[in-house]
Design a protein around this motif. Structure first.
Motif, PDB file in Angstrom:
ATOM      1  N   GLN A 190      -1.772   3.208   4.628  1.00  0.00           N
ATOM      2  CA  GLN A 190      -2.690   2.698   3.599  1.00  0.00           C
ATOM      3  C   GLN A 190      -3.989   2.171   4.190  1.00  0.00           C
ATOM      4  O   GLN A 190      -4.915   1.850   3.431  1.00  0.00           O
ATOM      5  N   CYS A 209       0.571  -0.513  -6.607  1.00  0.00           N
ATOM      6  CA  CYS A 209       0.342  -0.116  -5.210  1.00  0.00           C
ATOM      7  C   CYS A 209      -1.153  -0.238  -4.912  1.00  0.00           C
ATOM      8  O   CYS A 209      -1.984   0.192  -5.711  1.00  0.00           O
ATOM      9  N   LEU A 210      -1.471  -0.812  -3.762  1.00  0.00           N
ATOM     10  CA  LEU A 210      -2.883  -1.022  -3.405  1.00  0.00           C
ATOM     11  C   LEU A 210      -3.621   0.312  -3.273  1.00  0.00           C
ATOM     12  O   LEU A 210      -4.841   0.366  -3.369  1.00  0.00           O
ATOM     13  N   HIS A 244       9.594   0.434  -1.112  1.00  0.00           N
ATOM     14  CA  HIS A 244       8.238   0.892  -1.459  1.00  0.00           C
ATOM     15  C   HIS A 244       7.427   1.145  -0.181  1.00  0.00           C
ATOM     16  O   HIS A 244       6.745   2.165  -0.055  1.00  0.00           O
ATOM     17  N   GLU A 245       7.534   0.223   0.787  1.00  0.00           N
ATOM     18  CA  GLU A 245       6.732   0.354   2.012  1.00  0.00           C
ATOM     19  C   GLU A 245       7.262   1.448   2.925  1.00  0.00           C
ATOM     20  O   GLU A 245       6.487   2.197   3.525  1.00  0.00           O
ATOM     21  N   HIS A 297       6.043   4.752   1.887  1.00  0.00           N
ATOM     22  CA  HIS A 297       4.689   5.078   2.344  1.00  0.00           C
ATOM     23  C   HIS A 297       4.722   5.791   3.693  1.00  0.00           C
ATOM     24  O   HIS A 297       3.891   6.661   3.976  1.00  0.00           O
TER      25      HIS A 297
HETATM   26 NI    NI Z   1       2.087   0.845  -2.051  1.00  0.00          NI
END
Ligand code: NI
Ligand SMILES: CNC(=O)c1cccc(C)c1Nc1nc(N2CCN(c3ccccc3Cl)CC2)nc(N2CSC[C@H]2C(=O)NC)n1
Length: 184
Positions: A65, A111-112, A154-155, A158
């Motif tokens: 990210q 999510c960012l 979630h992480e 990614h």
């Molecule tokens: Ni995210």
């Protein structure tokens, strides 16, 4: 310190790539990355600071990210009052076991790296065991349930090029297995 301009957004191929394993001993760059990922979470969770720097608050941030395709993610999950449920930099994390029981955040996930709201239950495991290496290179094993477990899934997603909305059922976004748990 990362600002929102530093966060890669959905559409950038780095978010769909499988990130590379981190080698030990950590390079100086990897040590700095770990620090910067966690620093973002700390600052973003402070209401004054996140307004000052226009940061979206988050409880997890993965290296892809910020454009770095490596297996590293920071998680900072606050608990009630000023307690901290989980604060860790997960290096080369793997979910090694999970409950059959499902869980989802009742309010859905944000999510960012995804600017638009995507409604629906992101169906995940309610309990997981994660094996990872910490900054010191020690191999750790943690058992998580509910919110911290959701965040880590979630992480870790990614790092495998998966975004939260991949788990939302298009036809029945708010359908949940009767045995599943909705987490507030
Ligand atoms: Ni995210
Ligand atoms: C579409 N509906 C929604 O997003 C949603 C809507 C309502 C509730 C929830 C609970 C939702 N869901 C959701 N809320 C969060 N935050 C709640 C606010 N909080 C926070 C905010 C301010 C200060 C300190 C903090 Cl701590 C930061 C974290 N975070 C995630 N996710 C999904 S797992 C990774 C994690 C992440 O960090 N995302 C950026 N989901």
């Amino acid at each position: 310190m990362y600002l929102m301009k530093d966060i890669t957004r959905d559409g950038d191929p780095v978010l769909r790539a499988r990130a590379k394993k981190v080698q030990f001993p950590l390079s100086e760059a990897d040590k700095q990355l770990a620090h910067d990922l966690m620093e973002y979470l700390v600052v973003s969770q402070d209401e004054e600071e996140n307004k000052k720097y226009h940061l979206r608050p988050g409880v997890g941030l993965a290296a892809p990210q910020v454009g770095v395709s490596e297996c590293m993610a920071a998680v900072l999950v606050p608990g009630p009052d000023d307690s901290i449920l989980l604060k860790e930099v997960l290096i080369n994390p793997v979910v090694i076991s999970n409950s059959v029981q499902d869980a989802a955040l009742s309010e859905g996930e944000g999510c960012l790296s995804v600017d638009q709201d995507v409604e629906g239950y992101v169906v995940r495991h309610d309990r997981i065991t994660v094996r990872y290496q910490n900054l010191a290179g020690e191999t750790k094993k943690i058992r998580l349930k509910n919110y911290p477990a959701i965040v880590c899934q979630h992480e870790i997603d990614h790092l495998n090029g998966i975004l939260f909305y991949d788990h939302i059922n298009k036809k029945t976004p708010f359908k949940m297995d009767p045995e599943g748990i909705l987490i507030d």
